[in-house]
Structures are given as C-alpha cells and as structure tokens.
Design a protein around this motif. Structure first.
Motif, mmCIF file in Angstrom:
data_model
loop_
_atom_site.group_PDB
_atom_site.id
_atom_site.type_symbol
_atom_site.label_atom_id
_atom_site.label_comp_id
_atom_site.label_asym_id
_atom_site.label_seq_id
_atom_site.Cartn_x
_atom_site.Cartn_y
_atom_site.Cartn_z
ATOM 1 N N ASP A 113 0.830 -1.213 0.000
ATOM 2 C CA ASP A 113 0.000 0.000 0.000
ATOM 3 C C ASP A 113 0.861 1.259 0.000
ATOM 4 O OD1 ASP A 113 -2.336 -1.514 -0.006
ATOM 5 O OD2 ASP A 113 -2.475 -1.513 2.186
ATOM 6 N N ALA A 114 1.966 1.237 0.737
ATOM 7 C CA ALA A 114 2.881 2.381 0.748
ATOM 8 C C ALA A 114 3.532 2.556 -0.626
ATOM 9 C CB ALA A 114 3.942 2.202 1.825
ATOM 10 N N VAL A 115 3.904 1.453 -1.255
ATOM 11 C CA VAL A 115 4.493 1.523 -2.600
ATOM 12 C C VAL A 115 3.460 2.047 -3.597
ATOM 13 C CG1 VAL A 115 5.469 0.142 -4.485
ATOM 14 C CG2 VAL A 115 6.220 -0.260 -2.131
ATOM 15 N N SER A 116 2.209 1.635 -3.448
ATOM 16 C CA SER A 116 1.148 2.148 -4.320
ATOM 17 C C SER A 116 0.985 3.657 -4.163
ATOM 18 C CB SER A 116 -0.175 1.453 -4.019
ATOM 19 O OG SER A 116 -0.117 0.093 -4.369
ATOM 20 N N ALA A 117 1.084 4.148 -2.933
ATOM 21 C CA ALA A 117 0.994 5.587 -2.688
ATOM 22 C C ALA A 117 2.153 6.325 -3.350
ATOM 23 C CB ALA A 117 0.959 5.867 -1.191
ATOM 24 N N ILE A 118 3.343 5.753 -3.277
ATOM 25 C CA ILE A 118 4.504 6.354 -3.963
ATOM 26 C C ILE A 118 4.226 6.428 -5.462
ATOM 27 C CG2 ILE A 118 6.900 5.949 -4.652
ATOM 28 C CD1 ILE A 118 7.352 4.779 -1.818
ATOM 29 N N ASN A 119 3.690 5.368 -6.020
ATOM 30 C CA ASN A 119 3.406 5.352 -7.459
ATOM 31 C C ASN A 119 2.338 6.368 -7.841
ATOM 32 O OD1 ASN A 119 5.350 3.444 -8.152
ATOM 33 N ND2 ASN A 119 3.993 1.751 -7.614
ATOM 34 N N LEU A 120 1.374 6.619 -6.953
ATOM 35 C CA LEU A 120 0.384 7.664 -7.215
ATOM 36 C C LEU A 120 1.044 9.032 -7.299
ATOM 37 C CD1 LEU A 120 -2.602 6.635 -4.918
ATOM 38 C CD2 LEU A 120 -2.605 6.768 -7.415
ATOM 39 N N VAL A 121 1.976 9.293 -6.389
ATOM 40 C CA VAL A 121 2.686 10.576 -6.406
ATOM 41 C C VAL A 121 3.548 10.675 -7.663
ATOM 42 C CG1 VAL A 121 4.400 11.997 -5.222
ATOM 43 C CG2 VAL A 121 2.641 10.816 -3.909
ATOM 44 N N LYS A 122 4.225 9.605 -7.998
ATOM 45 C CA LYS A 122 5.057 9.601 -9.207
ATOM 46 C C LYS A 122 4.223 9.878 -10.456
ATOM 47 C CE LYS A 122 8.778 6.394 -7.981
ATOM 48 N NZ LYS A 122 9.379 5.094 -8.346
ATOM 49 N N GLY A 123 3.018 9.348 -10.489
ATOM 50 C CA GLY A 123 2.170 9.492 -11.663
ATOM 51 C C GLY A 123 1.358 10.769 -11.711
ATOM 52 N N SER A 124 1.523 11.633 -10.734
ATOM 53 C CA SER A 124 0.703 12.849 -10.675
ATOM 54 C C SER A 124 1.347 14.054 -11.342
ATOM 55 C CB SER A 124 0.393 13.186 -9.214
ATOM 56 O OG SER A 124 1.572 13.589 -8.534
ATOM 57 N N SER A 125 2.343 13.826 -12.176
ATOM 58 C CA SER A 125 3.062 14.957 -12.775
ATOM 59 C C SER A 125 2.191 15.811 -13.686
ATOM 60 C CB SER A 125 4.282 14.464 -13.542
ATOM 61 O OG SER A 125 3.892 13.639 -14.619
ATOM 62 N N THR A 126 1.084 15.277 -14.165
ATOM 63 C CA THR A 126 0.201 16.067 -15.039
ATOM 64 C C THR A 126 -0.973 16.676 -14.272
ATOM 65 O OG1 THR A 126 -1.088 14.107 -15.613
ATOM 66 C CG2 THR A 126 0.779 14.657 -17.053
ATOM 67 N N ALA A 127 -1.017 16.469 -12.970
ATOM 68 C CA ALA A 127 -2.113 17.036 -12.171
ATOM 69 C C ALA A 127 -2.015 18.558 -12.183
ATOM 70 C CB ALA A 127 -2.046 16.524 -10.738
ATOM 71 N N PRO A 128 -3.151 19.233 -12.319
ATOM 72 C CA PRO A 128 -3.116 20.701 -12.345
ATOM 73 C C PRO A 128 -2.777 21.280 -10.972
ATOM 74 C CG PRO A 128 -5.372 19.927 -12.327
ATOM 75 C CD PRO A 128 -4.511 18.710 -12.451
ATOM 76 N N VAL A 129 -2.196 22.449 -10.998
ATOM 77 C CA VAL A 129 -1.905 23.187 -9.768
ATOM 78 C C VAL A 129 -2.965 24.262 -9.642
ATOM 79 C CG1 VAL A 129 -0.261 24.671 -8.573
ATOM 80 C CG2 VAL A 129 0.565 22.746 -9.954
ATOM 81 N N GLN A 130 -3.680 24.248 -8.531
ATOM 82 C CA GLN A 130 -4.727 25.238 -8.313
ATOM 83 C C GLN A 130 -4.299 26.161 -7.184
ATOM 84 O OE1 GLN A 130 -8.213 22.912 -7.465
ATOM 85 N NE2 GLN A 130 -8.656 22.605 -9.631
ATOM 86 N N GLU A 131 -4.419 27.457 -7.425
ATOM 87 C CA GLU A 131 -4.108 28.435 -6.410
ATOM 88 C C GLU A 131 -5.357 28.721 -5.605
ATOM 89 O OE1 GLU A 131 -2.342 32.959 -5.925
ATOM 90 O OE2 GLU A 131 -2.463 32.044 -7.903
ATOM 91 N N LYS A 132 -5.242 28.619 -4.304
ATOM 92 C CA LYS A 132 -6.375 28.893 -3.441
ATOM 93 C C LYS A 132 -6.347 30.377 -3.083
ATOM 94 C CE LYS A 132 -8.605 27.482 0.813
ATOM 95 N NZ LYS A 132 -8.571 26.582 1.967
ATOM 96 N N ILE A 133 -7.416 31.060 -3.390
ATOM 97 C CA ILE A 133 -7.534 32.483 -3.093
ATOM 98 C C ILE A 133 -8.263 32.616 -1.762
ATOM 99 C CG2 ILE A 133 -8.401 34.709 -3.872
ATOM 100 C CD1 ILE A 133 -6.262 33.420 -5.709
ATOM 101 N N ARG A 134 -7.646 33.278 -0.824
ATOM 102 C CA ARG A 134 -8.237 33.463 0.482
ATOM 103 C C ARG A 134 -9.000 34.777 0.554
ATOM 104 N NH1 ARG A 134 -3.838 32.251 4.990
ATOM 105 N NH2 ARG A 134 -5.698 32.385 6.252
ATOM 106 N N ALA A 135 -10.195 34.704 1.062
ATOM 107 C CA ALA A 135 -10.988 35.917 1.264
ATOM 108 C C ALA A 135 -10.636 36.472 2.638
ATOM 109 C CB ALA A 135 -12.468 35.594 1.183
ATOM 110 N N TYR A 136 -10.401 37.759 2.715
ATOM 111 C CA TYR A 136 -10.039 38.386 3.997
ATOM 112 C C TYR A 136 -11.182 39.153 4.572
ATOM 113 C CZ TYR A 136 -5.284 37.089 2.950
ATOM 114 O OH TYR A 136 -4.147 36.387 2.690
#
Length: 60
Positions: free
Chosen positions: A37-60
């Motif tokens: 299961d730990a190795v599977s989690a590593i592989n998920l992280v390795k395979g996430s290179s195309t995941a989008p980066v979303q900026e979280k905008i904080r309301a003040y």
C-alpha cells in the motif's frame, strides 16, 4: 529525487521524498499496514506529474 520507504516506531510503512540536495520535500502523511500500500501511494505521487496546480484564493 529519492523515495525512502521505512517502518515507523508503530510498525506502519511510511515514505519520505527527498530532493537531490537531501532535503525532505514530501512524506506519506499516514502509515500503511502493508508495504504494498505504501508503494502504491509512492506510485500515485510519481504518476501525478500532469495534475493541475490550483491556487487557493483566500478571502479576507
């Protein structure tokens, strides 16, 4: 980069990702009962290179 896979003091499998300069940049965040299961989690992280980066905008 290097992944380090290890058992913690409670016997759970965890991983840490190290940058080329030796600094820790990510970890499993949880322990896994099974090594596979730990190795599977590593592989998920390795395979996430195309995941989008979303900026979280904080309301003040």
């Amino acid at each position: 980069m290097t992944y380090q896979l290890y058992k913690d003091a409670n016997g759970f499998w965890r991983w840490t990702l190290f940058a080329a300069n030796g600094r820790k940049i990510a970890n499993s965040g949880e322990g896994y009962h099974n090594k596979s299961d730990a190795v599977s989690a590593i592989n998920l992280v390795k395979g996430s290179s195309t995941a989008p980066v979303q900026e979280k905008i904080r309301a003040y």
